[in-house]
Write a protein that holds these residues in place. Structure first.
Motif, PDB file in Angstrom:
ATOM      1  N   VAL A  29      58.916  51.677  48.012  1.00 31.70           N
ATOM      2  CA  VAL A  29      58.713  50.356  48.601  1.00 31.70           C
ATOM      3  C   VAL A  29      59.272  50.369  50.018  1.00 31.70           C
ATOM      4  CG1 VAL A  29      59.174  47.882  48.412  1.00 31.70           C
ATOM      5  CG2 VAL A  29      58.908  49.264  46.327  1.00 31.70           C
ATOM      6  N   LEU A  30      58.468  49.872  50.952  1.00 31.24           N
ATOM      7  CA  LEU A  30      58.864  49.813  52.358  1.00 31.24           C
ATOM      8  C   LEU A  30      58.819  48.368  52.835  1.00 31.24           C
ATOM      9  CD1 LEU A  30      59.408  51.035  55.217  1.00 31.24           C
ATOM     10  CD2 LEU A  30      56.912  51.309  55.429  1.00 31.24           C
ATOM     11  N   ILE A  31      59.892  47.927  53.488  1.00 31.67           N
ATOM     12  CA  ILE A  31      59.944  46.605  54.115  1.00 31.67           C
ATOM     13  C   ILE A  31      59.842  46.784  55.629  1.00 31.67           C
ATOM     14  CG2 ILE A  31      61.385  44.583  54.589  1.00 31.67           C
ATOM     15  CD1 ILE A  31      62.738  45.051  51.862  1.00 31.67           C
ATOM     16  N   VAL A  32      58.919  46.054  56.252  1.00 32.19           N
ATOM     17  CA  VAL A  32      58.756  46.084  57.703  1.00 32.19           C
ATOM     18  C   VAL A  32      59.200  44.733  58.248  1.00 32.19           C
ATOM     19  CG1 VAL A  32      57.095  46.255  59.586  1.00 32.19           C
ATOM     20  CG2 VAL A  32      56.872  47.748  57.597  1.00 32.19           C
ATOM     21  N   GLU A  33      60.326  44.709  58.968  1.00 35.90           N
ATOM     22  CA  GLU A  33      60.925  43.486  59.505  1.00 35.90           C
ATOM     23  C   GLU A  33      60.843  43.512  61.024  1.00 35.90           C
ATOM     24  OE1 GLU A  33      61.777  40.622  60.152  1.00 35.90           O
ATOM     25  OE2 GLU A  33      63.702  40.155  59.178  1.00 35.90           O
ATOM     26  N   ARG A  34      60.216  42.498  61.594  1.00 37.49           N
ATOM     27  CA  ARG A  34      60.017  42.457  63.043  1.00 37.49           C
ATOM     28  C   ARG A  34      61.319  42.284  63.813  1.00 37.49           C
ATOM     29  NH1 ARG A  34      55.523  38.656  66.148  1.00 37.49           N
ATOM     30  NH2 ARG A  34      56.136  39.193  68.285  1.00 37.49           N
ATOM     31  N   ARG A  40      67.854  39.733  61.004  1.00 39.10           N
ATOM     32  CA  ARG A  40      66.952  39.878  59.856  1.00 39.10           C
ATOM     33  C   ARG A  40      67.006  38.628  58.969  1.00 39.10           C
ATOM     34  NH1 ARG A  40      70.687  44.323  56.551  1.00 39.10           N
ATOM     35  NH2 ARG A  40      72.264  42.832  55.807  1.00 39.10           N
ATOM     36  N   GLY A  41      65.952  38.401  58.254  1.00 36.22           N
ATOM     37  CA  GLY A  41      65.969  37.303  57.295  1.00 36.22           C
ATOM     38  C   GLY A  41      65.107  36.114  57.644  1.00 36.22           C
ATOM     39  N   GLY A  42      64.486  36.111  58.828  1.00 39.34           N
ATOM     40  CA  GLY A  42      63.598  35.011  59.176  1.00 39.34           C
ATOM     41  C   GLY A  42      64.282  33.657  59.065  1.00 39.34           C
ATOM     42  N   ALA A 143      70.597  49.640  47.982  1.00 35.16           N
ATOM     43  CA  ALA A 143      71.182  50.332  46.837  1.00 35.16           C
ATOM     44  C   ALA A 143      70.104  50.845  45.883  1.00 35.16           C
ATOM     45  CB  ALA A 143      72.135  49.408  46.081  1.00 35.16           C
ATOM     46  N   ARG A 144      68.962  50.182  45.875  1.00 35.48           N
ATOM     47  CA  ARG A 144      67.863  50.584  44.980  1.00 35.48           C
ATOM     48  C   ARG A 144      66.855  51.505  45.660  1.00 35.48           C
ATOM     49  NH1 ARG A 144      67.118  44.683  41.910  1.00 35.48           N
ATOM     50  NH2 ARG A 144      69.262  44.624  41.147  1.00 35.48           N
ATOM     51  N   GLY A 145      67.177  51.923  46.861  1.00 37.50           N
ATOM     52  CA  GLY A 145      66.340  52.915  47.526  1.00 37.50           C
ATOM     53  C   GLY A 145      65.134  52.365  48.246  1.00 37.50           C
ATOM     54  N   ILE A 146      65.110  51.083  48.482  1.00 43.38           N
ATOM     55  CA  ILE A 146      64.006  50.480  49.234  1.00 43.38           C
ATOM     56  C   ILE A 146      64.224  50.745  50.717  1.00 43.38           C
ATOM     57  CG2 ILE A 146      62.933  48.276  49.868  1.00 43.38           C
ATOM     58  CD1 ILE A 146      63.612  47.285  47.025  1.00 43.38           C
ATOM     59  N   GLU A 147      63.195  51.268  51.374  1.00 46.82           N
ATOM     60  CA  GLU A 147      63.305  51.610  52.791  1.00 46.82           C
ATOM     61  C   GLU A 147      63.058  50.369  53.648  1.00 46.82           C
ATOM     62  OE1 GLU A 147      61.643  54.966  55.970  1.00 46.82           O
ATOM     63  OE2 GLU A 147      60.839  54.871  53.938  1.00 46.82           O
ATOM     64  N   ILE A 148      63.837  50.247  54.736  1.00 45.79           N
ATOM     65  CA  ILE A 148      63.733  49.066  55.604  1.00 45.79           C
ATOM     66  C   ILE A 148      63.579  49.522  57.048  1.00 45.79           C
ATOM     67  CG2 ILE A 148      64.867  46.955  56.388  1.00 45.79           C
ATOM     68  CD1 ILE A 148      66.601  47.290  53.702  1.00 45.79           C
ATOM     69  N   TRP A 149      62.536  49.010  57.701  1.00 47.26           N
ATOM     70  CA  TRP A 149      62.347  49.253  59.127  1.00 47.26           C
ATOM     71  C   TRP A 149      62.636  47.965  59.883  1.00 47.26           C
ATOM     72  CZ3 TRP A 149      56.948  52.100  59.562  1.00 47.26           C
ATOM     73  CH2 TRP A 149      57.060  53.385  58.973  1.00 47.26           C
ATOM     74  N   TYR A 150      63.581  48.000  60.808  1.00 53.76           N
ATOM     75  CA  TYR A 150      63.848  46.860  61.669  1.00 53.76           C
ATOM     76  C   TYR A 150      63.134  47.042  63.007  1.00 53.76           C
ATOM     77  CZ  TYR A 150      67.590  45.839  58.339  1.00 53.76           C
ATOM     78  OH  TYR A 150      68.296  45.553  57.197  1.00 53.76           O
ATOM     79  N   GLU A 151      62.978  45.939  63.727  1.00 47.56           N
ATOM     80  CA  GLU A 151      62.277  45.948  65.019  1.00 47.56           C
ATOM     81  C   GLU A 151      60.941  46.671  64.895  1.00 47.56           C
ATOM     82  OE1 GLU A 151      64.942  46.244  68.601  1.00 47.56           O
ATOM     83  OE2 GLU A 151      66.358  47.003  67.085  1.00 47.56           O
ATOM     84  N   ALA A 152      60.254  46.366  63.818  1.00 46.21           N
ATOM     85  CA  ALA A 152      58.963  46.984  63.523  1.00 46.21           C
ATOM     86  C   ALA A 152      57.925  45.870  63.334  1.00 46.21           C
ATOM     87  CB  ALA A 152      59.065  47.841  62.262  1.00 46.21           C
TER      88      ALA A 152
END
Length: 464
Positions: A29-34, A40-42, A143-152
């Motif tokens: 699972v990948l999260i793309v956060e602008r 973060r968090g809108g 902790a659950r291994g979800i990948e997070i991209w910031y400024e994306a």
């Protein structure tokens, strides 16, 4: 790169979806956060409570019970019945499970505080507010291994016949193409896009305050609509509240909201009242006041109070403007003293005695006054007198993409997307086309996020 589930966005709806997808077996699972990591968090960073159905009398964080039908009745009342009833009921029923599920994601709760809009029975409050909630979400996701991209930032979606084939993400100065078996759009509306607001509001849009993140520009919504997603909700409408006129243009958050309206009168720049300040409980009416102010000259208004009112609401972060007379107060506000004196005197003459009770729909009202004040009408006569300048503070827009009961995006041709889901403010128009209930935005995002995550994970497993 390739992933099983790609979540676009970084707020409550997005993290609920990502954690749910992981919970239901999505391998990657990948999260793309602008936004940058710090922001973060809108809009969820600025929140403090979820509205939840509650049938347990022993709930230590809520007072009393809040049954399904009352929740639905409240929702229909504020929305004028213009909602997807099936989807609304799914959200209401799903809300009862949220506190326990969110606790498992590391989110903590606290009893309702005094002065919080009569919400102790209907809403549950996060300990530490929205920022603490989002920190807990992200810590659990990592902790659950979800990948997070910031400024994306997602700059394009390659969509063919309702199926997303690839997502183009601008990151670190270049474009990365991500192939995902399923995507979840949880990227908010276009509330921070002033140019977009000008399409419908003209120059008035320049006077709006954006309560939340400046990163909700609506780019993902626009891409989806341009690629055949079905549109839902009124593009002219938004959820907006009365905020302190001294608030910053963006990101002022909940502390800039003013809850003084029911305990005084509100006038426009001409010193005239324009709406019933005591129409109903504030949690069921506060969301209309942003729109009311947006339609006043120069999009400004003023909350006028006397000294007896200050104890009944949480104050702004700015001190109220004060004076020993109404005329002096008018001068400080730039209003005509004679007109404001007349407005207050006319209001005072119309007030009928009753038993004032800020916790109930009391019998303190006006007679022979247009517009009336239906409840909490007491004379403005005890100096010093106070005022707060008001502006329209936009929280989110109602324009969005249409979804079904599995949070799957519908296409304009009537078909369902093969692998695209959505949750949060980007689907608000399915359930709310006008009006708002305090705490419902988080509830909608988390319930539909859990559903979207589950369905996206199932779609990803089918695509293996």
């Amino acid at each position: 790169m390739k992933t099983d589930v790609l979540v676009i966005g970084g707020g409550n709806a997005a993290l609920s979806a990502a954690l749910s997808a992981h919970e239901h077996g999505a391998g990657k699972v990948l999260i793309v956060e602008r936004a940058p990591e710090f922001y973060r968090g809108g809009n969820s960073r600025h929140t403090r409570d979820f509205r939840v159905m509650n049938t347990r009398k022993d709930n230590k964080y809520m007072v009393g019970t809040y049954p399904e039908e009352e929740f639905m009745e409240d929702l229909n009342r504020v929305a004028g019945g213009e909602i997807n009833q099936t989807l609304a009921r799914i959200i209401v029923r799903g809300s009862e499970e949220l506190p326990e599920w969110l606790s498992k994601q590391g989110i903590l709760w606290q009893p309702a505080l005094t002065g919080t809009l009569h919400l102790g029975r209907t809403n549950i409050f996060q300990l530490g507010g929205g920022k603490a909630m989002m920190n807990s979400y992200y810590q659990t996701a990592q902790a659950r291994g979800i990948e997070i991209w910031y400024e994306a930032m997602v700059v394009d979606l390659v969509i063919e016949q309702g199926e997303c084939k690839a997502v183009k993400v601008q990151r670190n100065g270049s474009i990365v193409t991500v192939q995902a078996k399923a995507i979840i759009a949880a990227s908010g509306g276009f509330e921070a896009n002033i140019e977009w607001h000008r399409r419908y509001w003209g120059a008035a849009a320049d006077n709006f305050v954006i309560r939340g993140t400046p990163y909700n520009q609506g780019n993902v919504l626009e891409i989806l609509l341009n690629n055949g997603a079905a549109q839902v909700g009124d593009p002219h409408a938004f959820h907006a509240v009365a905020v302190d006129g001294r608030a910053p243009k963006f990101d002022g958050g909940i502390v800039t909201r003013l809850d003084s309206v029911p305990f005084g009168i509100v006038v426009n720049k001409h010193g005239q009242r324009f709406y019933d300040e005591g129409e109903d409980f504030w949690p069921k009416r506060y969301a209309i006041w942003g729109g009311l102010i947006a339609r006043q000259p120069d999009q400004v208004a003023y909350s006028i109070l006397d000294s007896s009112a200050l104890e009944h609401f949480l104050p702004s972060v700015w001190e109220p403007i004060s004076a020993d007379s109404i005329g002096e107060l008018a001068e400080k506000l730039g209003l005509d003293p004679a007109v404001l004196n007349e407005t207050v005197a006319t209001f005072n003459k119309s007030v009928r005695p009753g038993t004032f009770n800020p916790r109930e729909l009391d019998d303190c009202h006006t007679e022979g006054l247009t517009p009336p004040k239906s409840h909490w009408a007491t004379k403005i006569e005890n100096p010093p007198f106070y005022a707060y300048p008001l502006k329209a503070g936009i929280t989110f827009t109602y324009l969005g993409v249409e979804i079904n009961e599995q949070a799957r995006i519908k296409m304009r041709d009537g078909s369902l997307s093969k692998n695209m889901f959505a949750t949060g403010e980007i689907v608000a128009g399915n359930v709310l086309r006008r009006g708002y209930l305090a705490g419902f935005g988080l509830t909608m995002g988390a319930v539909l996020g859990r559903i979207a995550g589950r369905e996206a994970a199932n779609e990803a497993k089918r695509a293996i």
